[in-house]
Design a protein around this motif. Sequence first.
Motif, PDB file in Angstrom:
ATOM      1  N   LEU A  76       0.894  -1.353   0.076  1.00  0.00           N
ATOM      2  CA  LEU A  76       0.057  -0.113  -0.030  1.00  0.00           C
ATOM      3  C   LEU A  76       1.001   1.353  -0.022  1.00  0.00           C
ATOM      4  CD1 LEU A  76      -2.946   1.118   0.149  1.00  0.00           C
ATOM      5  CD2 LEU A  76      -2.732   1.204   2.835  1.00  0.00           C
ATOM      6  N   LEU A  77       0.839   1.967  -1.119  1.00  0.00           N
ATOM      7  CA  LEU A  77       1.590   3.073  -1.266  1.00  0.00           C
ATOM      8  C   LEU A  77       0.839   4.356  -1.730  1.00  0.00           C
ATOM      9  CD1 LEU A  77       4.432   4.423  -1.212  1.00  0.00           C
ATOM     10  CD2 LEU A  77       4.646   3.595  -3.728  1.00  0.00           C
ATOM     11  N   ASP A  78       0.728   5.365  -1.159  1.00  0.00           N
ATOM     12  CA  ASP A  78      -0.445   6.296  -1.490  1.00  0.00           C
ATOM     13  C   ASP A  78      -1.652   6.321  -1.551  1.00  0.00           C
ATOM     14  OD1 ASP A  78       1.934   8.324  -1.630  1.00  0.00           O
ATOM     15  OD2 ASP A  78       2.515   7.765  -3.599  1.00  0.00           O
ATOM     16  N   GLY A  79      -1.930   5.411  -0.756  1.00  0.00           N
ATOM     17  CA  GLY A  79      -3.429   4.780  -0.800  1.00  0.00           C
ATOM     18  C   GLY A  79      -3.746   3.779  -1.680  1.00  0.00           C
ATOM     19  N   GLU A  80      -2.931   3.507  -2.597  1.00  0.00           N
ATOM     20  CA  GLU A  80      -2.951   2.688  -3.789  1.00  0.00           C
ATOM     21  C   GLU A  80      -2.507   1.276  -3.637  1.00  0.00           C
ATOM     22  OE1 GLU A  80      -1.892   2.277  -8.711  1.00  0.00           O
ATOM     23  OE2 GLU A  80      -1.852   4.281  -7.510  1.00  0.00           O
ATOM     24  N   LEU A  81      -2.884   0.112  -4.000  1.00  0.00           N
ATOM     25  CA  LEU A  81      -2.371  -1.168  -3.707  1.00  0.00           C
ATOM     26  C   LEU A  81      -1.611  -1.572  -4.781  1.00  0.00           C
ATOM     27  CD1 LEU A  81      -5.385  -3.369  -2.158  1.00  0.00           C
ATOM     28  CD2 LEU A  81      -3.234  -2.746  -1.217  1.00  0.00           C
ATOM     29  N   GLN A  82      -0.445  -2.134  -4.519  1.00  0.00           N
ATOM     30  CA  GLN A  82       0.574  -2.388  -5.645  1.00  0.00           C
ATOM     31  C   GLN A  82       0.425  -3.958  -5.633  1.00  0.00           C
ATOM     32  OE1 GLN A  82       1.907  -0.214  -7.372  1.00  0.00           O
ATOM     33  NE2 GLN A  82       1.034   1.591  -6.523  1.00  0.00           N
ATOM     34  N   GLY A  83       0.437  -4.685  -6.785  1.00  0.00           N
ATOM     35  CA  GLY A  83       0.823  -6.050  -6.851  1.00  0.00           C
ATOM     36  C   GLY A  83       1.962  -6.397  -7.371  1.00  0.00           C
ATOM     37  N   LYS A  84       2.020  -7.498  -7.969  1.00  0.00           N
ATOM     38  CA  LYS A  84       3.339  -8.068  -8.752  1.00  0.00           C
ATOM     39  C   LYS A  84       3.493  -7.199  -9.906  1.00  0.00           C
ATOM     40  CE  LYS A  84       2.131 -12.485  -7.122  1.00  0.00           C
ATOM     41  NZ  LYS A  84       1.326 -14.048  -7.443  1.00  0.00           N
ATOM     42  N   PRO A  85       4.697  -6.811 -10.092  1.00  0.00           N
ATOM     43  CA  PRO A  85       5.079  -5.795 -11.204  1.00  0.00           C
ATOM     44  C   PRO A  85       5.251  -6.617 -12.811  1.00  0.00           C
ATOM     45  CG  PRO A  85       7.107  -6.244 -10.119  1.00  0.00           C
ATOM     46  CD  PRO A  85       5.760  -6.735  -9.207  1.00  0.00           C
ATOM     47  N   ARG A  86       5.680  -7.921 -12.451  1.00  0.00           N
ATOM     48  CA  ARG A  86       5.586  -9.017 -13.594  1.00  0.00           C
ATOM     49  C   ARG A  86       6.735  -8.620 -14.769  1.00  0.00           C
ATOM     50  NH1 ARG A  86      -0.135  -9.348 -12.084  1.00  0.00           N
ATOM     51  NH2 ARG A  86      -0.534 -11.532 -11.426  1.00  0.00           N
ATOM     52  N   THR A  87       6.965  -7.577 -14.615  1.00  0.00           N
ATOM     53  CA  THR A  87       8.020  -7.074 -15.949  1.00  0.00           C
ATOM     54  C   THR A  87       9.194  -6.200 -15.421  1.00  0.00           C
ATOM     55  OG1 THR A  87       7.139  -5.015 -16.750  1.00  0.00           O
ATOM     56  CG2 THR A  87       6.291  -7.171 -17.783  1.00  0.00           C
ATOM     57  N   ALA A  88      10.233  -6.226 -15.995  1.00  0.00           N
ATOM     58  CA  ALA A  88      11.606  -5.348 -15.493  1.00  0.00           C
ATOM     59  C   ALA A  88      11.016  -3.844 -15.778  1.00  0.00           C
ATOM     60  CB  ALA A  88      12.798  -5.500 -16.699  1.00  0.00           C
ATOM     61  N   TRP A  95       9.942   1.201  -8.351  1.00  0.00           N
ATOM     62  CA  TRP A  95      11.114   1.517  -7.379  1.00  0.00           C
ATOM     63  C   TRP A  95      11.339   2.979  -7.420  1.00  0.00           C
ATOM     64  CZ3 TRP A  95      13.695   0.093  -3.405  1.00  0.00           C
ATOM     65  CH2 TRP A  95      13.301  -1.314  -2.939  1.00  0.00           C
ATOM     66  N   ARG A  96      11.235   3.607  -8.676  1.00  0.00           N
ATOM     67  CA  ARG A  96      11.448   4.977  -8.975  1.00  0.00           C
ATOM     68  C   ARG A  96      10.418   5.787  -8.121  1.00  0.00           C
ATOM     69  NH1 ARG A  96      13.423   5.472 -15.119  1.00  0.00           N
ATOM     70  NH2 ARG A  96      15.541   4.747 -14.717  1.00  0.00           N
ATOM     71  N   ARG A  97       9.368   5.358  -7.878  1.00  0.00           N
ATOM     72  CA  ARG A  97       8.281   6.070  -6.915  1.00  0.00           C
ATOM     73  C   ARG A  97       8.610   5.887  -5.659  1.00  0.00           C
ATOM     74  NH1 ARG A  97       2.036   4.370  -7.876  1.00  0.00           N
ATOM     75  NH2 ARG A  97       1.342   5.567  -5.969  1.00  0.00           N
ATOM     76  N   ARG A  99      11.254   4.372  -3.776  1.00  0.00           N
ATOM     77  CA  ARG A  99      12.533   4.770  -3.027  1.00  0.00           C
ATOM     78  C   ARG A  99      12.373   5.867  -2.029  1.00  0.00           C
ATOM     79  NH1 ARG A  99      16.446   6.186  -8.233  1.00  0.00           N
ATOM     80  NH2 ARG A  99      15.017   7.997  -9.142  1.00  0.00           N
ATOM     81  N   GLY A 100      13.203   5.375  -1.071  1.00  0.00           N
ATOM     82  CA  GLY A 100      13.206   6.651  -0.152  1.00  0.00           C
ATOM     83  C   GLY A 100      12.024   6.806   0.563  1.00  0.00           C
ATOM     84  N   ARG A 101      11.014   6.141   0.555  1.00  0.00           N
ATOM     85  CA  ARG A 101       9.703   6.254   1.131  1.00  0.00           C
ATOM     86  C   ARG A 101       9.210   5.298   2.140  1.00  0.00           C
ATOM     87  NH1 ARG A 101       5.623   7.997  -3.157  1.00  0.00           N
ATOM     88  NH2 ARG A 101       4.244   8.769  -1.264  1.00  0.00           N
ATOM     89  N   THR A 102       8.244   5.483   2.905  1.00  0.00           N
ATOM     90  CA  THR A 102       7.729   4.415   3.411  1.00  0.00           C
ATOM     91  C   THR A 102       6.278   4.069   3.008  1.00  0.00           C
ATOM     92  OG1 THR A 102       8.838   5.260   5.659  1.00  0.00           O
ATOM     93  CG2 THR A 102       7.017   3.613   5.999  1.00  0.00           C
ATOM     94  N   ALA A 103       6.091   2.511   3.006  1.00  0.00           N
ATOM     95  CA  ALA A 103       4.882   2.207   2.486  1.00  0.00           C
ATOM     96  C   ALA A 103       4.608   0.919   3.553  1.00  0.00           C
ATOM     97  CB  ALA A 103       4.978   1.593   1.088  1.00  0.00           C
ATOM     98  N   GLU A 104       3.218   0.235   3.266  1.00  0.00           N
ATOM     99  CA  GLU A 104       2.855  -0.820   4.103  1.00  0.00           C
ATOM    100  C   GLU A 104       2.507  -2.248   3.292  1.00  0.00           C
ATOM    101  OE1 GLU A 104       0.535   0.057   7.932  1.00  0.00           O
ATOM    102  OE2 GLU A 104      -0.654   0.855   6.315  1.00  0.00           O
ATOM    103  N   LEU A 105       3.399  -3.144   3.917  1.00  0.00           N
ATOM    104  CA  LEU A 105       3.102  -4.447   3.176  1.00  0.00           C
ATOM    105  C   LEU A 105       1.696  -5.115   3.831  1.00  0.00           C
ATOM    106  CD1 LEU A 105       3.621  -7.682   2.889  1.00  0.00           C
ATOM    107  CD2 LEU A 105       4.237  -6.189   0.854  1.00  0.00           C
ATOM    108  N   ILE A 106       1.020  -5.355   2.985  1.00  0.00           N
ATOM    109  CA  ILE A 106      -0.453  -6.105   3.637  1.00  0.00           C
ATOM    110  C   ILE A 106      -0.404  -7.301   3.359  1.00  0.00           C
ATOM    111  CG2 ILE A 106      -2.879  -5.849   4.156  1.00  0.00           C
ATOM    112  CD1 ILE A 106      -2.718  -2.871   3.328  1.00  0.00           C
ATOM    113  N   THR A 107      -0.589  -8.252   4.219  1.00  0.00           N
ATOM    114  CA  THR A 107      -0.834  -9.780   3.759  1.00  0.00           C
ATOM    115  C   THR A 107      -2.162 -10.543   4.499  1.00  0.00           C
ATOM    116  OG1 THR A 107       1.494 -10.395   3.754  1.00  0.00           O
ATOM    117  CG2 THR A 107       0.168 -12.092   3.973  1.00  0.00           C
ATOM    118  N   GLY A 108      -2.728 -10.759   3.533  1.00  0.00           N
ATOM    119  CA  GLY A 108      -4.255 -11.392   4.081  1.00  0.00           C
ATOM    120  C   GLY A 108      -3.824 -13.075   4.236  1.00  0.00           C
TER     121      GLY A 108
END
Length: 205
Positions: A76-88, A95-97, A99-108
Motif C-alpha cells: 500500500l503506497l499513496d493509498g493505492e495497492l500494488q501487486g506483482k510488477p511482472r516485468t522489468a 522503484w523510482r516511485r 525509493r526513499g519512502r515508507t509503505a505498508e506491506l499488507i498480507t491477508g
Amino acid sequence: MNIVLASASPSRRSILNSAGVEPVIHPADVDEDALIAGLREAEPDEVVAALAEAKARKVAPDHPDDIVIGCDSMLLLDGELQGKPRTAAATVERWRRQRGRTAELITGHCVVGPGGACRVTVSRTSVVFADVSDADIEAYAATGEPWQCAGAFTLEALGGWFIDRIEGDPSNVIGLSLPVVRRAIYELGHDVSGFWNLTARPVAR
C-alpha cells in the motif's frame, strides 16, 4: 494431519520450512485480476483478505482433514495497492516511485481447518525503502527476482540491500506471518508443534 500451502511461493514455503514444517504444496488456481477488479470499492485490507480466502477455500475441499493456508500480499503506497510488477519495466517504474519512502506491506491470511472452520486475518508491516540509485534499480529489475513479488521486492534475497528497515513482523513481509498462522491454528484447536518435522528443518550456521 498436514499443513497445506495454497501457494507456489518459495518464500512462503521457506518460512514454514525454517519453522519446522514441511507443507503439502497445492497452489490455488484463482483469477486474482478478476477478483481484484470486482473489489474496486473495497478497502485495502478487504482486498487482500478476499484473495487469501479465495485461495484457501479453492484448495480446502481437496484436503478435508488438513490445515489449509491461503495468503496474498500487496503493498500500500499513496493509498493505492500494488501487486506483482511482472516485468522489468514495471519494476523500474515502481522503484523510482517508492525509493526513499515508507509503505505498508499488507498480507491477508486464511486458515481453513478440518470441517471447514475458517479464520481470516490481515497483517500490516511498515517498510522503509532505501534511496536506491538508478543503476541499482535497473540491475535489480533485470534479475527478474522482484517480478512476482508484491511491492516489487524481496526482504530475504537481493532486495534486502534496498530496505532500510521494517516496523512489525518480518515474516509478514516475506509473505506469511507466523504469529498470525499460530493464532489461527490455536483457534482451530491445534498446537503448532504437532506439525513440526524437525529432521527436515534447515540447520542454522
